[in-house]
Motif scaffolding. Structure first.
Motif, short mmCIF file in Angstrom:
data_model
loop_
_atom_site.label_atom_id
_atom_site.label_comp_id
_atom_site.label_asym_id
_atom_site.label_seq_id
_atom_site.Cartn_x
_atom_site.Cartn_y
_atom_site.Cartn_z
N TYR A 50 -12.28 -26.97 36.08
CA TYR A 50 -12.01 -27.88 37.21
C TYR A 50 -11.41 -27.10 38.38
O TYR A 50 -11.84 -27.26 39.53
N GLN A 51 -10.42 -26.27 38.11
CA GLN A 51 -9.78 -25.48 39.16
C GLN A 51 -10.76 -24.51 39.80
O GLN A 51 -10.78 -24.33 41.02
N ALA A 52 -11.59 -23.88 38.98
CA ALA A 52 -12.55 -22.90 39.51
C ALA A 52 -13.57 -23.57 40.42
O ALA A 52 -13.89 -23.05 41.51
N GLU A 53 -14.09 -24.72 40.00
CA GLU A 53 -15.12 -25.39 40.80
C GLU A 53 -14.54 -25.99 42.07
O GLU A 53 -15.15 -25.90 43.15
N THR A 54 -13.38 -26.62 41.99
CA THR A 54 -12.78 -27.19 43.20
C THR A 54 -12.43 -26.09 44.20
O THR A 54 -12.57 -26.26 45.41
N GLU A 55 -12.01 -24.93 43.71
CA GLU A 55 -11.70 -23.81 44.59
C GLU A 55 -12.97 -23.31 45.28
O GLU A 55 -12.97 -22.99 46.47
N TYR B 35 -12.08 -40.63 48.11
CA TYR B 35 -11.38 -39.65 47.28
C TYR B 35 -11.21 -38.37 48.11
O TYR B 35 -11.91 -38.18 49.12
N PRO B 36 -10.32 -37.48 47.69
CA PRO B 36 -10.18 -36.21 48.41
C PRO B 36 -11.52 -35.48 48.54
O PRO B 36 -12.26 -35.34 47.57
N LEU B 37 -11.81 -35.05 49.75
CA LEU B 37 -13.09 -34.42 50.05
C LEU B 37 -12.98 -32.91 49.80
O LEU B 37 -12.18 -32.22 50.41
N LEU B 38 -13.81 -32.40 48.90
CA LEU B 38 -13.79 -30.98 48.57
C LEU B 38 -14.72 -30.17 49.46
O LEU B 38 -14.40 -29.04 49.84
N ALA B 39 -15.88 -30.72 49.79
CA ALA B 39 -16.85 -30.02 50.63
C ALA B 39 -17.79 -31.06 51.21
O ALA B 39 -18.01 -32.13 50.62
N VAL B 40 -18.36 -30.75 52.38
CA VAL B 40 -19.26 -31.71 53.01
C VAL B 40 -20.23 -30.97 53.92
O VAL B 40 -19.88 -29.98 54.56
N ASN B 41 -21.47 -31.45 53.95
CA ASN B 41 -22.47 -31.05 54.92
C ASN B 41 -22.94 -32.35 55.58
O ASN B 41 -23.46 -33.24 54.90
N ALA B 42 -22.73 -32.46 56.88
CA ALA B 42 -23.06 -33.69 57.60
C ALA B 42 -23.90 -33.34 58.81
O ALA B 42 -23.54 -32.45 59.59
N ALA C 165 -18.92 -33.44 48.12
CA ALA C 165 -18.30 -33.43 46.80
C ALA C 165 -16.90 -34.00 46.91
O ALA C 165 -16.16 -33.68 47.85
N LEU C 166 -16.54 -34.86 45.95
CA LEU C 166 -15.23 -35.51 45.92
C LEU C 166 -14.49 -35.13 44.64
O LEU C 166 -15.11 -34.79 43.63
N ALA C 167 -13.18 -35.21 44.71
CA ALA C 167 -12.35 -34.92 43.53
C ALA C 167 -11.61 -36.18 43.10
O ALA C 167 -10.85 -36.75 43.88
N ASP C 168 -11.88 -36.62 41.88
CA ASP C 168 -11.08 -37.68 41.26
C ASP C 168 -10.03 -36.97 40.42
O ASP C 168 -10.24 -36.68 39.24
N GLU C 169 -8.90 -36.66 41.05
CA GLU C 169 -7.90 -35.82 40.41
C GLU C 169 -7.29 -36.48 39.18
O GLU C 169 -6.96 -35.81 38.20
#
Length: 496
Positions: free
Chosen positions: A115-120, A141-148, A156-160
């Motif tokens: 989880y930590q590796a992918e979110t990073e 949810y917290p936004l990890l990455a976005v292309n708009a 990608a979102l994180a459900d912590e």
């Protein structure tokens, strides 16, 4: 009917029959042709999203390259799932009734290390500044990455709480998708307010713009739009270069290195650090232009391509941090010249996904708050001008004996207007000039008067989320470094 007429009739009937045989299947194919592919088996994930996956690559050797290759380069969906991944949901759909539409949706949970590796990894992906599109106001949810972009979303979102990562792709052409995405993707994973269905407000706005520009004489439209297209191409080229800047690979220079470094393009200038908040601020340099701010906070890089942070005179921006409010301040000297020193004040804060948002205190905002606070009174001999507050109290006196024959029409409060930042404190400093009838520039005394005031920055909430509000406090005569005479002035209505 003679023989010749019968022959002609037969020829006509044969031609009609042949045309019917050829045209009917073509019409049927055109009107009924559609491509569609749905994949829900996670075992096929790498077939579509792997390094050489059908949906990942544009490799011409791939059989389905022309139909299912991406509209938008996707570096958000993983090329392979981590070993500990437990997939909750997976769905991929390609639908092309006339133009391609894609829907990709993946949810999995994994152990803490994966989880930590992918979110990073996701946090390192550069993201655009203007990523709220098609009516979206925020992410649930917290936004990890976005292309708009025009083509839609990949994010990608994180459900912590559940240690889950959610990946979503909704890409399409012509400002809408033909896929009923709300039947596949749970509402809780869609951007708030997002609407990409046919007839959505963005689609309607674009249609109206096309209708508005398609009228009139064709030659006139083409001539008038040429300059606009060139400007758009230049702006688009700059933003493309800016959005591709990778802080890990770009050359970063300091203020001392600036003069020699201007011979190069595509550099980043270190503007400041806030160690306690893990914030690093950089300015982009291209073609000797100081435009574009990058802010790295906790590994998430936010980009502001439209901010001009320095003029050619190269006065470095001032940086401040209010730890209590978690607000970052930036004062940029973007306008300089003869009797011209003007700052633009910016405030930045993090949204729920960790991306920095910005609000500017523009010259218009500042002048709206200053309107009516000061007035002038000219002596009968026309040798002095008094600057008064609204109660008639004298704040300063200017000797104008050198321009006694000129007509003084007002005050200029914008040409010499700067913001000094000291930690969490922002101070306005303005030197009033006199507006002279017929003069292009304001007049300034040889013994200038400086007025100062604190600028209060408040966090506020509206229907679109968190914002900030700037309020100019009480004006004083003097500077913050010397003793000053305080004059309490009412706050204008715009600051209430």
């Amino acid at each position: 009917m003679d023989k010749r007429t019968k022959v002609k009739l037969r020829i006509v009937l044969i031609v009609i029959l042949l045309v019917g045989i050829i045209v009917t299947p073509v019409v049927c194919i055109i009107t009924h042709w559609v491509e569609k592919n749905i994949v829900t088996d996670i075992e096929d994930y790498e077939t579509y999203f792997g390094v050489q996956g059908i949906h990942r690559t544009q490799n011409t050797s791939k059989l389905k390259k022309t139909s299912e290759s991406y509209l938008v380069i996707d570096n958000i969906f993983p090329e392979k799932l981590p070993e500990s991944a437990k997939v909750e949901d997976f769905y991929y759909e390609y639908y092309n009734p006339w133009d391609p539409c894609y829907l990709s949706y993946l949810v999995y949970r994994c152990d803490e290390n994966d989880y930590q590796a992918e979110t990073e990894r996701l946090k390192q992906i550069p993201r655009p500044t203007d990523y709220l599109i098609y009516g979206a106001t925020d992410f649930p949810y917290p936004l990890l990455a976005v292309n708009a972009s025009y083509y839609g979303y990949i994010y990608a979102l994180a459900d912590e709480a559940q240690q889950e990562i959610v990946y979503v792709e909704l890409t399409f052409c012509n400002h809408f998708t033909d896929i009923d995405y709300e039947k596949v993707i749970p509402q809780k994973y869609l951007p708030l307010g997002f609407d990409a269905k046919e007839g959505n407000p963005t689609w309607e706005e674009n249609r109206l713009e096309i209708d508005a520009t398609s009228g009139g004489q064709e030659n006139n439209v083409q001539d008038e739009s040429t300059e606009g297209r060139e400007y758009h191409d230049q702006e688009s080229g700059f933003k493309d270069r800016f959005n591709q800047v990778d802080l890990k690979n770009v050359k970063i220079i300091t203020e001392k290195e600036l003069p020699k470094a201007l011979e190069e393009d595509g550099l980043c200038l270190k503007l400041g650090d806030i160690p306690e908040a893990n914030i690093h601020i950089y300015g982009y340099i291209y073609d000797s232009e100081f435009q574009g701010i990058l802010i790295d906070k906790n590994g998430i890089v936010s980009r502001f391509p439209d901010i001009c942070y320095m003029s050619p005179i190269q006065i470095m921006p001032q940086v401040g941090w209010d730890g209590e409010k978690e607000l970052l301040y930036l004062s940029c000297r973007s306008k300089t010249g003869t009797s011209l020193d003007s700052d633009e004040l910016y405030c930045f804060w993090s949204d729920t996904g960790g991306t920095m948002q910005a609000e500017s205190f523009t010259e218009k905002d500042y002048l709206n708050q200053m309107e009516g606070r000061l007035q002038i009174h000219q002596s009968e001999e026309k040798k002095q001008v008094e600057i008064l507050d609204l109660q008639g109290n004298v704040m300063a006196v200017q000797d104008i004996s050198g321009i006694a024959n000129e007509t003084i029409s007002g005050l200029n409060l914008s040409n010499l207007c700067t913001f000094d930042i000291h930690g969490a404190q922002v101070n306005l400093k303005v030197e009033p000039g006199l507006t002279v009838a017929g003069w292009m520039s304001p007049w300034y005394s040889d013994n200038p008067v400086t007025m100062t005031a604190p600028v209060m920055v408040k966090s506020v909430q509206d229907s679109l989320g968190k914002k900030v509000k700037f309020d100019i406090g009480f004006l004083e005569v003097g500077t913050f470094e010397t003793e000053s005479t305080s004059m309490q002035l009412p706050v204008s209505e715009s600051a209430e």
